[in-house]
Every structure is written in C-alpha cells, then in structure tokens.
Scaffold this active site. Structure first.
Site, short mmCIF file in Angstrom:
data_model
loop_
_atom_site.label_atom_id
_atom_site.label_comp_id
_atom_site.label_asym_id
_atom_site.label_seq_id
_atom_site.Cartn_x
_atom_site.Cartn_y
_atom_site.Cartn_z
N TYR A 143 0.82 -1.21 0.00
CA TYR A 143 0.00 0.00 0.00
C TYR A 143 0.86 1.26 0.00
O TYR A 143 0.43 2.31 -0.48
CB TYR A 143 -0.90 0.03 1.25
N LYS A 190 3.13 -15.30 2.80
CA LYS A 190 3.29 -16.11 1.59
C LYS A 190 4.79 -16.40 1.47
O LYS A 190 5.46 -16.05 0.49
CB LYS A 190 2.75 -15.33 0.37
N ASP A 222 -3.17 -18.17 1.19
CA ASP A 222 -4.20 -18.90 0.43
C ASP A 222 -4.88 -19.96 1.31
O ASP A 222 -6.10 -20.11 1.30
CB ASP A 222 -3.62 -19.52 -0.86
N ASP A 246 -6.21 -6.77 4.45
CA ASP A 246 -7.34 -6.14 3.77
C ASP A 246 -8.29 -7.23 3.28
O ASP A 246 -9.49 -7.19 3.51
CB ASP A 246 -6.83 -5.30 2.60
N ASP A 250 -12.10 -8.76 5.15
CA ASP A 250 -13.40 -8.77 4.48
C ASP A 250 -14.01 -10.17 4.56
O ASP A 250 -15.21 -10.33 4.83
CB ASP A 250 -13.26 -8.40 2.99
C1 IPM Z 1 -10.27 -1.08 4.02
C2 IPM Z 1 -10.55 -0.59 2.63
C3 IPM Z 1 -9.40 0.31 2.21
C4 IPM Z 1 -8.14 -0.52 2.21
C5 IPM Z 1 -9.60 0.99 0.85
C6 IPM Z 1 -10.91 1.71 0.75
C7 IPM Z 1 -8.44 1.90 0.54
O1 IPM Z 1 -10.74 -1.65 1.77
O2 IPM Z 1 -10.15 -0.24 4.93
O3 IPM Z 1 -10.17 -2.29 4.19
O4 IPM Z 1 -7.85 -1.20 1.23
O5 IPM Z 1 -7.43 -0.49 3.20
MG MG Z 2 -10.78 -3.54 2.70
#
Ligand code: IPM
Ligand code: MG
Length: 355
Positions: A143, A190, A222, A246, A250
């Site tokens: 990032y 990884k 993975d 990230d 999710d």
């Molecule tokens: C998160 C989001 C952000 C990230 C994006 C919106 C830049 O997905 O906070 O997880 O990738 O960190």
């Molecule tokens: Mg995210």
C-alpha cells in the site's frame, strides 16, 4: 469533568447516516460518565474533493492531529471512481493512516448468537463460533511501497517492502492482544514465494519468544482464506500484512453474517486512534434511512475503550446494542424472517433508549 476532542469525519454515502446516530450515542454515554466530548466535523473523501479539490485537505489532517481520537464513517462512491489514483477518495484513508502513524489495524470479527442465521456458512460450522481478531499492519507493505509505470507505459509495478522495525511493532500488538484473548496467534504470509514474507516469519518468531504463553503458528495466505470458511473457530488472533489483512478481514467479517455490525480501530503506541466500521460507503442506499448504524456505534465503543480509557462506557454501548438485537430489531442487512425491520434512525434511537 473530563474533556476530550474528537475529530469526526462522516465522509461519503452512508458514512453520513451512520455517524449521525453514533454521535447521539456518544453524547449520551459521555454525559452519563460526567465527560464532555468536543466534536469537530471535518471533510475527507469524495465530499472533500467536491469542496476543496483534494480527498484529504491539510486542515482535516491537522484537526485530527489536535484531537484525542477520530471517528470516521466511510469514503468513496461511483461519482469519484473516474478520478486517477492520487485523486481518489480512498487516498484520504491512506493519508490519514500514514499521516497519523496508525500502523495497527484491529478488526474483530465475532458472530452474535442472535444473528447466526444471517451467516452464509452452514449451521454446523457457524455453531462452533467465530471470535477472531485480525491484526493488520496498516502503514507499510504494498500500500505504501514504491509504485509506477515504466516510461513506455508497457508495464506497471507496486512494491511490497517491510522493515524489521515495522514487523516487530505490529507483531507486539498481536501478541499483546492474544494475551488478553485465547493466547493464539496465527501469522499469515506467503513465505513460500515472497522474500518480505520470509523476513516477516523470522521477525515474528523472534517476537514470539517474549510471549511464551502464546501459541504461534504460521499459515500461508491462500490456506488461511480456505481455513476461514472451513473452520473459522480455529482462529484467535490473525497477524498479517497490509494487503493480506485487507482481503482476509473482508472474508472474516462476511462469514459472521454481520458485516454491518463490525467495528475497527487503527491505533499506534499512544492512546490516539481512528475508529470506523469495516463496511464501506454503500452509495446505493445512502441517505435512504436503510443503513445499519450499529458498526459505527460499536466503533465509538472502541473509541471510548482505547482512546479515552473508558472501558465501562464501551461495555454499556455494547450491551445496549445487544439488547436491541435481542428484542428482534434489524436493519435490512441483518434482517431475517420474523424479525422487526427498522431504519437507520430508528435503530439509533433504540440503542439510545437502552443507555
Ligand atoms: C479497508 C478498505 C481500504 C483498504 C480501501 C478503501 C483503501 O478496503 O479499509 O479495508 O484497502 O485499506
Ligand atoms: Mg478492505
């Protein structure tokens, strides 16, 4: 009376709807504990692009630096998707994380008993429970690494780079968190491919020696993605890099069935932190009184706990949220047959009434 300064970045889309509800809850709970909160609303994301031509105005960052904590809604939306990389609303998030030195992102994913039906996993799996914490490194890796395009435009690159220092400090956060939980850290990398992952493993091994009570294991990313849906109950603390964190956070939030319920904290060594829901700005339902404000309300609980050192206020907020859920109230995202459907404002009012 204690006094604190809170910078409020409602941002875009449903960020605005949910933050309005969280602020009401924060006011009420702070009064209960004889505390005065001074809120300063500042802009970041798409709304800041519209107003100032930049996703993160200098004034916003400065206001955050002067505050004890930041409450953030969400940023982004299709309106700004046409902008090139540097001008995008998401750039505000990276600027805030980097500019405020918030290197540790804590993303708890837990399943609420009363919401189990909303999980996409089979009953047999979800019934074993999900209660994990993703500790994601937030100011390094790909990032923040060097990126660009080769002169003739024929290729582009992004760089994953981690220093020993960066790995050490995030590893300490994970081990300390594990000490307060089930004392298990799974470090995700990884290392079969990436040199940065091999360094990550070495450094994490070293830090682990300072926490002999914590059980450390390493897992490839993975495999982790697969294990999370196969048997999420095996995890306690997942320690990982910016990009893997990230993606996995999710996934972890989705399996609980409660993505509209999950809060997060981005912190550093001192008590300062930025608190936000895990979900995004959901532009399709913005301003329609449909969004679930609970993740933002629970983010404010984390703010009380970590930045204001008011854990009892945090517990009060959490109990109020649970009480409302137990009474059967649901916003659309967590609605299941037989429950009582409510909008954003009513959900906020219900929590407020519980406090
Ligand atoms: C998160 C989001 C952000 C990230 C994006 C919106 C830049 O997905 O906070 O997880 O990738 O960190
Ligand atoms: Mg995210």
């Amino acid at each position: 009376m204690k006094e604190f300064k809170i910078a409020v970045i409602a941002g875009d889309g449903i960020g605005v709807d949910i933050t309005e509800q969280a602020l009401k809850v924060m006011e009420k709970i702070s009064a209960k504990y004889d505390t005065k909160l001074h809120f300063t609303k500042v802009l970041a994301g798409g709304c800041a692009i519209d107003e100032f031509g930049t996703p993160l105005p200098v004034e916003t960052l400065e206001e955050c630096k002067k505050s004890d904590a930041v409450l953030l809604g969400a940023v982004g939306g299709p309106k700004w998707d046409v902008l090139p990389g540097e001008g995008r609303p998401e750039k505000a998030l990276l600027g805030l994380r980097g500019g405020l030195g918030l290197y540790a992102n804590l993303r708890p994913a837990q399943v609420y008993d009363v919401l189990k039906a909303a999980s996409p996993l089979k009953d047999a799996i979800i019934n074993e429970g999900v209660d994990l914490l993703v500790v994601r490194e937030l100011t390094g890796g790909i990032y923040f690494g060097e990126r660009g395009r080769d002169e003739d435009g024929s290729s582009a690159y992004d760089t994953e780079r981690y220093s020993v220092h960066e790995i050490k400090r995030i590893a300490h956060v994970a081990f300390k968190a594990a000490m307060l939980r089930k004392k298990k850290v799974t470090s995700v990398d990884k290392a079969n491919i990436l040199e940065s992952s091999r360094l990550w493993r070495e450094v994490v091994e070293g830090v682990a020696k300072e926490y002999p009570q914590v059980e450390l294991s390493h897992l490839y990313v993975d495999n982790t993605a697969m294990q999370l849906v196969r048997k999420p109950s095996q995890f306690d603390v997942i320690l990982t890099s910016n990009m893997f964190g990230d993606i996995l956070s999710d996934e972890a939030s989705m399996i609980t069935g409660s993505i509209g319920m999950l809060a997060s904290a981005s912190v550093r060594e001192d008590s300062f932190g930025m608190y936000e829901p895990i979900h995004g700005s959901a532009p399709d339902i913005a301003g329609k009184d449909l969004a679930n404000p609970l993740a933002q309300i629970l983010s404010s609980a984390m703010l009380f706990e970590y930045s204001l050192n008011m854990p009892q206020a945090a517990r009060d907020i959490e109990s109020a949220v649970e009480a409302v859920l137990n009474k059967g109230y649901r916003t659309g995202d967590i609605f299941t047959e037989g429950m009582k459907r409510v909008g954003t404002k009513e959900m906020g009012e219900l929590v407020l009434a519980q406090i």
